[in-house]
Motif scaffolding. Structure first.
Motif, short mmCIF file in Angstrom:
data_model
loop_
_atom_site.label_atom_id
_atom_site.label_comp_id
_atom_site.label_asym_id
_atom_site.label_seq_id
_atom_site.Cartn_x
_atom_site.Cartn_y
_atom_site.Cartn_z
N LEU A 1 2.57 -3.29 -4.07
CA LEU A 1 2.10 -2.46 -2.96
C LEU A 1 3.07 -2.48 -1.78
O LEU A 1 3.42 -1.43 -1.23
CB LEU A 1 0.72 -2.95 -2.50
N SER A 2 3.54 -3.66 -1.40
CA SER A 2 4.43 -3.74 -0.23
C SER A 2 5.75 -3.03 -0.50
O SER A 2 6.34 -2.44 0.41
CB SER A 2 4.68 -5.20 0.15
N VAL A 3 6.22 -3.06 -1.73
CA VAL A 3 7.46 -2.38 -2.09
C VAL A 3 7.31 -0.87 -1.91
O VAL A 3 8.18 -0.19 -1.37
CB VAL A 3 7.86 -2.72 -3.54
N ILE A 4 6.18 -0.35 -2.38
CA ILE A 4 5.92 1.09 -2.26
C ILE A 4 5.76 1.49 -0.79
O ILE A 4 6.28 2.52 -0.35
CB ILE A 4 4.68 1.47 -3.08
N GLU A 5 5.07 0.65 -0.01
CA GLU A 5 4.83 1.00 1.39
C GLU A 5 6.09 0.90 2.24
O GLU A 5 6.11 1.43 3.35
CB GLU A 5 3.70 0.16 1.96
N GLU A 6 7.13 0.24 1.74
CA GLU A 6 8.42 0.30 2.43
C GLU A 6 9.02 1.70 2.35
O GLU A 6 9.82 2.09 3.20
CB GLU A 6 9.39 -0.71 1.81
N ALA B 1 -4.31 0.13 -9.39
CA ALA B 1 -5.23 -0.83 -8.78
C ALA B 1 -4.75 -1.27 -7.40
O ALA B 1 -5.57 -1.59 -6.53
CB ALA B 1 -5.40 -2.04 -9.69
N ALA B 2 -3.44 -1.28 -7.20
CA ALA B 2 -2.90 -1.65 -5.90
C ALA B 2 -2.96 -0.50 -4.91
O ALA B 2 -3.18 -0.70 -3.70
CB ALA B 2 -1.46 -2.12 -6.05
N LEU B 3 -2.80 0.74 -5.38
CA LEU B 3 -2.70 1.90 -4.50
C LEU B 3 -4.05 2.48 -4.11
O LEU B 3 -4.23 2.98 -3.01
CB LEU B 3 -1.86 2.99 -5.18
N ALA B 4 -5.01 2.44 -5.01
CA ALA B 4 -6.28 3.14 -4.78
C ALA B 4 -7.02 2.70 -3.51
O ALA B 4 -7.58 3.56 -2.82
CB ALA B 4 -7.19 2.98 -6.00
N ALA C 1 -14.67 -1.99 -11.00
CA ALA C 1 -15.01 -3.36 -10.58
C ALA C 1 -14.64 -3.62 -9.13
O ALA C 1 -15.26 -4.46 -8.47
CB ALA C 1 -14.31 -4.36 -11.49
N ALA C 2 -13.64 -2.90 -8.64
CA ALA C 2 -13.22 -3.05 -7.24
C ALA C 2 -14.14 -2.30 -6.28
O ALA C 2 -13.94 -2.33 -5.07
CB ALA C 2 -11.79 -2.57 -7.07
N GLY C 3 -15.13 -1.58 -6.83
CA GLY C 3 -16.08 -0.85 -5.99
C GLY C 3 -15.54 0.44 -5.43
O GLY C 3 -16.07 0.95 -4.44
N LEU C 4 -14.52 1.00 -6.06
CA LEU C 4 -13.90 2.22 -5.56
C LEU C 4 -14.50 3.45 -6.24
O LEU C 4 -14.88 3.40 -7.41
CB LEU C 4 -12.39 2.18 -5.81
N ASP C 5 -14.55 4.56 -5.50
CA ASP C 5 -15.08 5.80 -6.09
C ASP C 5 -14.17 6.99 -5.79
O ASP C 5 -14.57 8.15 -5.95
CB ASP C 5 -16.49 6.08 -5.59
N ASN C 6 -12.93 6.72 -5.40
CA ASN C 6 -12.00 7.78 -5.00
C ASN C 6 -10.97 8.09 -6.09
O ASN C 6 -9.88 8.59 -5.81
CB ASN C 6 -11.25 7.37 -3.72
N TRP C 7 -11.33 7.84 -7.35
CA TRP C 7 -10.34 7.91 -8.42
C TRP C 7 -10.89 8.66 -9.63
O TRP C 7 -12.09 8.83 -9.80
CB TRP C 7 -9.93 6.50 -8.84
#
Length: 229
Positions: free
Chosen positions: A26-31, A52-55, A80-86
């Motif tokens: 994640l940190s590599v992409i956000e650079e 899983a890191a980006l969502a 499992a991460a409780g996300l619904d934006n995918w």
């Protein structure tokens, strides 16, 4: 060398056990691009190494892969991460099932290489189609980020010869910027390291892991990124 296509279809759980031993990117992409609020597409998503890191930071995320078994694990992880934006969809990189101008960021981790290796017939045409589809789906100002191997079992970059023409195309023909990072595998112990290395990378590397009783397997990865004009 193990048959990766069969692994992705039939042994997704063991594949995920292996790649889960690598660092979060994640940190590599956000650079390269801040993620907050972006509509993201992950092509060749596999078991969700990047998804899983980006969502959690994205406005939306679509995970695409040619192997449904891999996407099943991605979906389980995001649920499992409780996300619904995918959402997840089976797809070929050369024909993305998405509307034009619908994404701010498209990432591909260790997947375009299967179409762009010089061992693959018409690899240059394949790459042209992949880049064309990515550019079609990106919004103006969007970003492409590709990750590919620069050598497993090496402390410094040692990319496979059959991928070098592809890598040169990315920079020389398509205008990508490039750098490399370490993506070492940190296994629980030497036995796990040998088992999973043999499963995915084959006997030559696994025999070295076993002989040296390694629990950390060094790996280098390349990052190529582009903001198309």
């Amino acid at each position: 060398m193990p048959n990766h296509e069969a692994i992705y279809r039939e042994e997704a759980a063991q594949y995920h056990e292996m790649i889960a031993r690598q660092p979060d990117l994640l940190s590599v992409i956000e650079e390269i691009v801040p993620l907050r609020g972006l509509d993201v597409v992950d092509i060749g998503a596999g078991t969700g190494r990047l998804s899983a890191a980006l969502a959690p930071a994205a406005n939306s995320l679509v995970a695409l892969d040619a192997a449904e078994a891999m996407l099943d694990i991605t979906a389980e992880r995001l649920r499992a991460a409780g996300l619904d934006n995918w959402s997840v969809r089976v797809a070929d990189h050369r024909e993305l099932p998405l509307q034009g101008g619908s994404a701010d960021l498209i990432v591909a981790g260790w997947s375009v290489c299967y179409l762009a290796s010089v061992n693959v017939p018409d690899w240059e045409r394949n790459l042209e189609q992949v880049i064309g589809e990515i550019k079609r789906v990106l919004r103006p100002g969007g970003t492409i980020i590709l990750f590919e191997t620069m050598g497993t079992g090496y402390e410094t970059p040692s990319p496979p010869e059959f991928l070098l023409p592809y890598y040169r195309k990315l920079t020389d023909t398509y205008g990508f910027s490039h750098r490399w990072i370490r993506t070492d595998y940190e296994f629980d112990d030497a036995d796990q390291a040998e088992r999973l290395t043999r499963f995915f990378f084959g006997d030559e590397l696994a025999d070295r892991v076993a002989a040296d009783k390694l629990s950390r397997l060094p790996e280098c990865a390349g990052i190529w990124w582009l903001k198309p004009r």
